[in-house]
Design a protein around this motif. Structure first.
Motif, PDB file in Angstrom:
ATOM      1  N   ASN B  72     -32.366 -45.406 -27.541  1.00  0.00           N
ATOM      2  CA  ASN B  72     -31.522 -45.214 -28.551  1.00  0.00           C
ATOM      3  C   ASN B  72     -30.009 -45.521 -28.053  1.00  0.00           C
ATOM      4  O   ASN B  72     -29.855 -46.013 -26.720  1.00  0.00           O
ATOM      5  N   GLN B  73     -29.735 -46.113 -29.193  1.00  0.00           N
ATOM      6  CA  GLN B  73     -27.842 -47.037 -29.341  1.00  0.00           C
ATOM      7  C   GLN B  73     -27.121 -46.275 -28.424  1.00  0.00           C
ATOM      8  O   GLN B  73     -25.756 -46.522 -28.010  1.00  0.00           O
ATOM      9  N   GLU B  74     -26.568 -45.134 -28.337  1.00  0.00           N
ATOM     10  CA  GLU B  74     -26.123 -44.292 -27.859  1.00  0.00           C
ATOM     11  C   GLU B  74     -25.606 -44.801 -26.737  1.00  0.00           C
ATOM     12  O   GLU B  74     -25.046 -43.685 -25.762  1.00  0.00           O
ATOM     13  N   PHE B  75     -27.154 -45.387 -26.070  1.00  0.00           N
ATOM     14  CA  PHE B  75     -26.740 -44.924 -24.415  1.00  0.00           C
ATOM     15  C   PHE B  75     -26.499 -45.724 -23.877  1.00  0.00           C
ATOM     16  O   PHE B  75     -27.297 -47.101 -24.277  1.00  0.00           O
ATOM     17  N   ARG B  76     -25.849 -45.975 -23.094  1.00  0.00           N
ATOM     18  CA  ARG B  76     -25.529 -47.412 -21.954  1.00  0.00           C
ATOM     19  C   ARG B  76     -25.870 -47.723 -20.979  1.00  0.00           C
ATOM     20  O   ARG B  76     -26.332 -47.049 -20.479  1.00  0.00           O
ATOM     21  N   HIS B  77     -26.654 -48.941 -20.599  1.00  0.00           N
ATOM     22  CA  HIS B  77     -27.444 -48.623 -19.318  1.00  0.00           C
ATOM     23  C   HIS B  77     -26.795 -49.362 -18.631  1.00  0.00           C
ATOM     24  O   HIS B  77     -25.981 -50.298 -18.220  1.00  0.00           O
ATOM     25  N   ILE B  78     -27.048 -48.439 -17.019  1.00  0.00           N
ATOM     26  CA  ILE B  78     -26.397 -48.987 -16.067  1.00  0.00           C
ATOM     27  C   ILE B  78     -27.214 -49.226 -14.675  1.00  0.00           C
ATOM     28  O   ILE B  78     -28.041 -48.955 -14.869  1.00  0.00           O
ATOM     29  N   ASP B  79     -26.739 -49.526 -13.719  1.00  0.00           N
ATOM     30  CA  ASP B  79     -27.275 -50.002 -12.321  1.00  0.00           C
ATOM     31  C   ASP B  79     -27.160 -49.244 -11.175  1.00  0.00           C
ATOM     32  O   ASP B  79     -26.128 -48.349 -11.855  1.00  0.00           O
ATOM     33  N   TYR B  80     -27.838 -49.841 -10.137  1.00  0.00           N
ATOM     34  CA  TYR B  80     -27.304 -48.559  -9.012  1.00  0.00           C
ATOM     35  C   TYR B  80     -26.417 -48.375  -8.664  1.00  0.00           C
ATOM     36  O   TYR B  80     -25.556 -46.921  -7.913  1.00  0.00           O
ATOM     37  N   ASP B  81     -25.738 -49.693  -8.895  1.00  0.00           N
ATOM     38  CA  ASP B  81     -24.024 -49.162  -8.183  1.00  0.00           C
ATOM     39  C   ASP B  81     -22.741 -48.258  -8.889  1.00  0.00           C
ATOM     40  O   ASP B  81     -22.198 -47.651  -8.909  1.00  0.00           O
ATOM     41  N   GLU B  82     -23.191 -48.595 -10.369  1.00  0.00           N
ATOM     42  CA  GLU B  82     -22.695 -48.050 -11.247  1.00  0.00           C
ATOM     43  C   GLU B  82     -23.365 -46.815 -11.451  1.00  0.00           C
ATOM     44  O   GLU B  82     -21.904 -44.883 -11.769  1.00  0.00           O
ATOM     45  N   PHE B  83     -24.158 -46.264 -10.899  1.00  0.00           N
ATOM     46  CA  PHE B  83     -24.710 -44.737 -10.545  1.00  0.00           C
ATOM     47  C   PHE B  83     -23.730 -44.274  -9.757  1.00  0.00           C
ATOM     48  O   PHE B  83     -23.087 -42.886  -9.828  1.00  0.00           O
ATOM     49  N   VAL B  84     -23.381 -44.448  -9.046  1.00  0.00           N
ATOM     50  CA  VAL B  84     -22.559 -44.465  -7.612  1.00  0.00           C
ATOM     51  C   VAL B  84     -20.994 -44.287  -8.077  1.00  0.00           C
ATOM     52  O   VAL B  84     -20.593 -43.390  -7.655  1.00  0.00           O
ATOM     53  N   GLU B  85     -20.835 -45.315  -8.856  1.00  0.00           N
ATOM     54  CA  GLU B  85     -19.332 -44.884  -9.113  1.00  0.00           C
ATOM     55  C   GLU B  85     -19.330 -43.941 -10.284  1.00  0.00           C
ATOM     56  O   GLU B  85     -17.956 -43.092  -9.880  1.00  0.00           O
ATOM     57  N   LEU B  86     -20.392 -43.709 -11.108  1.00  0.00           N
ATOM     58  CA  LEU B  86     -20.362 -42.563 -12.043  1.00  0.00           C
ATOM     59  C   LEU B  86     -19.595 -41.309 -11.100  1.00  0.00           C
ATOM     60  O   LEU B  86     -19.507 -40.128 -11.509  1.00  0.00           O
ATOM     61  N   SER B  87     -21.260 -41.087  -9.567  1.00  0.00           N
ATOM     62  CA  SER B  87     -21.284 -39.481  -9.337  1.00  0.00           C
ATOM     63  C   SER B  87     -19.733 -39.765  -8.813  1.00  0.00           C
ATOM     64  O   SER B  87     -19.025 -38.385  -8.564  1.00  0.00           O
ATOM     65  N   CYS B  88     -18.743 -40.146  -8.376  1.00  0.00           N
ATOM     66  CA  CYS B  88     -17.357 -40.471  -7.452  1.00  0.00           C
ATOM     67  C   CYS B  88     -16.457 -39.929  -8.398  1.00  0.00           C
ATOM     68  O   CYS B  88     -15.298 -39.563  -8.286  1.00  0.00           O
ATOM     69  N   ARG B  89     -16.748 -40.577  -9.668  1.00  0.00           N
ATOM     70  CA  ARG B  89     -15.706 -40.572 -10.922  1.00  0.00           C
ATOM     71  C   ARG B  89     -15.533 -38.903 -11.662  1.00  0.00           C
ATOM     72  O   ARG B  89     -14.413 -38.465 -11.654  1.00  0.00           O
ATOM     73  N   TYR B  90     -16.757 -38.008 -11.404  1.00  0.00           N
ATOM     74  CA  TYR B  90     -17.002 -37.035 -12.115  1.00  0.00           C
ATOM     75  C   TYR B  90     -16.416 -36.501 -11.265  1.00  0.00           C
ATOM     76  O   TYR B  90     -17.354 -36.519  -9.883  1.00  0.00           O
ATOM     77  N   SER B  91     -15.961 -34.699 -11.341  1.00  0.00           N
ATOM     78  CA  SER B  91     -15.720 -33.801 -10.097  1.00  0.00           C
ATOM     79  C   SER B  91     -16.865 -33.281  -9.841  1.00  0.00           C
ATOM     80  O   SER B  91     -16.723 -33.161  -8.726  1.00  0.00           O
ATOM     81  N   LYS B  92     -17.917 -33.372 -10.080  1.00  0.00           N
ATOM     82  CA  LYS B  92     -18.703 -32.601 -10.540  1.00  0.00           C
ATOM     83  C   LYS B  92     -20.291 -33.004 -10.788  1.00  0.00           C
ATOM     84  O   LYS B  92     -20.336 -33.482 -11.740  1.00  0.00           O
ATOM     85  N   VAL B  93     -21.372 -32.953 -10.138  1.00  0.00           N
ATOM     86  CA  VAL B  93     -22.741 -33.948 -10.050  1.00  0.00           C
ATOM     87  C   VAL B  93     -23.636 -32.605 -10.681  1.00  0.00           C
ATOM     88  O   VAL B  93     -24.022 -31.742  -9.759  1.00  0.00           O
ATOM     89  N   VAL B  94     -23.966 -32.588 -11.728  1.00  0.00           N
ATOM     90  CA  VAL B  94     -24.615 -31.841 -11.572  1.00  0.00           C
ATOM     91  C   VAL B  94     -26.850 -31.817 -12.170  1.00  0.00           C
ATOM     92  O   VAL B  94     -26.831 -32.779 -12.585  1.00  0.00           O
ATOM     93  N   SER B  95     -27.468 -31.509 -11.180  1.00  0.00           N
ATOM     94  CA  SER B  95     -28.740 -32.507 -11.303  1.00  0.00           C
ATOM     95  C   SER B  95     -30.081 -31.549 -11.871  1.00  0.00           C
ATOM     96  O   SER B  95     -30.289 -30.346 -11.341  1.00  0.00           O
ATOM     97  N   TRP B  96     -30.440 -31.901 -13.121  1.00  0.00           N
ATOM     98  CA  TRP B  96     -30.277 -30.593 -13.718  1.00  0.00           C
ATOM     99  C   TRP B  96     -32.631 -30.711 -13.341  1.00  0.00           C
ATOM    100  O   TRP B  96     -33.255 -31.797 -14.657  1.00  0.00           O
ATOM    101  N   PHE B  97     -33.215 -30.712 -12.124  1.00  0.00           N
ATOM    102  CA  PHE B  97     -34.209 -31.889 -11.787  1.00  0.00           C
ATOM    103  C   PHE B  97     -35.600 -30.501 -11.608  1.00  0.00           C
ATOM    104  O   PHE B  97     -34.773 -28.878 -12.245  1.00  0.00           O
TER     105      PHE B  97
END
Lengths: 122, 97, 111
Positions: B72-97
């Motif tokens: 699906n082209q709507e998704f942007r691919h990120i690496d582990y560093d960007e994962f960390v960056e995203l987790s910091c950028r948003y005020s909350k992280v919800v894990s739907w595990f």
């Protein structure tokens, strides 16, 4: 010897990584083949995802299941059945799968299960 | 604003459907582990009702591990560093595990 | 098992004598592994070891006896693709022994 044979079917329902189900099923398949029992593998639901080629599992620190599945023919495990509906739901074309597979619909799956002496589900 | 993390396939659990009904404007969705399978062509329909401001991401390592292509082209691919960056950028992280 | 000492380097092995790190393998390491099993490596051994390493590279697993024989038959011919031939080179349990000397993990599901 021939009257000691039982037919086995292994049903694969889970994606290749994220749980040990796919690897457990492979272990059991190889073991059954060493005892030279007739064996078929059936891939349904998320299990069809195991059949996608060219995994690079090193990216998540694991071993490639796709390489291991390519080895099945060396163990004379060549009866691979795949649920066509599960492929379609996920947008996978049968031509994307590099293994020699037979597509089955729901009725074909029911018939395959009915034929077996033993069925193991993972 | 919230980052929603999903790590299961659409048929493995209700994680994806639950997260999709809980998404608000400006949130982000990140598919990891078995969650990345939801970006396969057959599941495109699931994402069509998301608000336009919702960003969708895939963890590239999990995509590669599973041999996935033509996603699906709507998704942007990120690496582990960007994962960390995203987790910091948003005020909350919800894990739907 | 004692770790191997090859050309001044210590090569770690597991408690059954299989290499812990696949990348530690070399011809001198193979020779020492073979020596411990009282086998002197000849060209006939080396071609089986090389075939095993290729098998592992392709399928990421060590073969049990039957697939090993199948691979040998298709690549080295049916004269060599026989268990009696393998037994003469790697006595006892050829698939396990040859995998060990080839620096590969122990084959699972091997009788």
């Amino acid at each position: 010897m021939s009257d000691n044979k039982k037919s086995f079917l292994i049903i694969n329902r889970k994606a290749p990584y994220g749980s040990s189900a796919a690897r457990d099923a492979l272990d059991v398949a190889l073991t059954i083949s060493v005892f030279e029992q007739p064996l078929s593998l059936l891939f349904i639901e998320d299990g069809v995802l195991q059949l996608l080629p060219e995994h690079n599992a090193a990216a998540i620190g694991q071993k490639n299941l796709s390489a291991n599945l390519a080895m099945l023919e060396m163990y004379d495990i060549d009866q691979l059945y795949v649920c066509s509906q599960a492929l379609e739901q996920r947008g996978v074309r049968p031509a994307d799968i590099k293994l020699n597979i037979t597509l089955l619909d729901q009725r074909g799956i029911a018939a395959l299960i009915k034929q077996q002496d033993q069925v193991l589900s993972f | 604003m919230t980052l929603h993390l999903i790590n299961k396939t659409p048929s493995e659990s209700s994680a994806l459907s639950s997260s999709l009904s809980a998404v608000s404007e400006g949130d982000a969705l990140l598919l990891i582990e078995n969650g990345v399978y939801a970006a396969m062509p057959g599941y495109a329909e699931l994402f069509t009702r998301l608000p336009g401001s919702v960003q969708c991401y895939l963890l590239e390592n999990d995509v590669q591990a599973r041999g996935l292509k033509d996603l699906n082209q709507e998704f942007r691919h990120i690496d582990y560093d960007e994962f960390v960056e995203l987790s910091c950028r948003y005020s909350k992280v919800v894990s739907w595990f | 098992m004692e770790n191997l000492h090859v050309n001044g380097q210590i090569i770690p092995v597991d408690n059954e004598g299989y290499l812990r790190n696949l990348e530690d393998w070399s011809r001198p390491v193979a020779e020492q592994l073979a020596q411990q099993e009282r086998i002197e490596l000849t060209e006939a051994h080396w071609e089986i070891l090389q075939l095993l390493r290729n098998f592992y590279q392709t399928y990421e697993m060590s073969p049990a006896m039957r697939p090993l024989i199948k691979a040998i038959t298709s690549e080295l011919g049916s004269d060599k693709g026989k268990s009696i031939y393998l037994m003469s080179l790697f006595p006892g349990s050829p698939a396990k022994l040859a995998s060990k000397i080839a620096g590969l993990p122990k084959p699972t599901n091997c009788l």
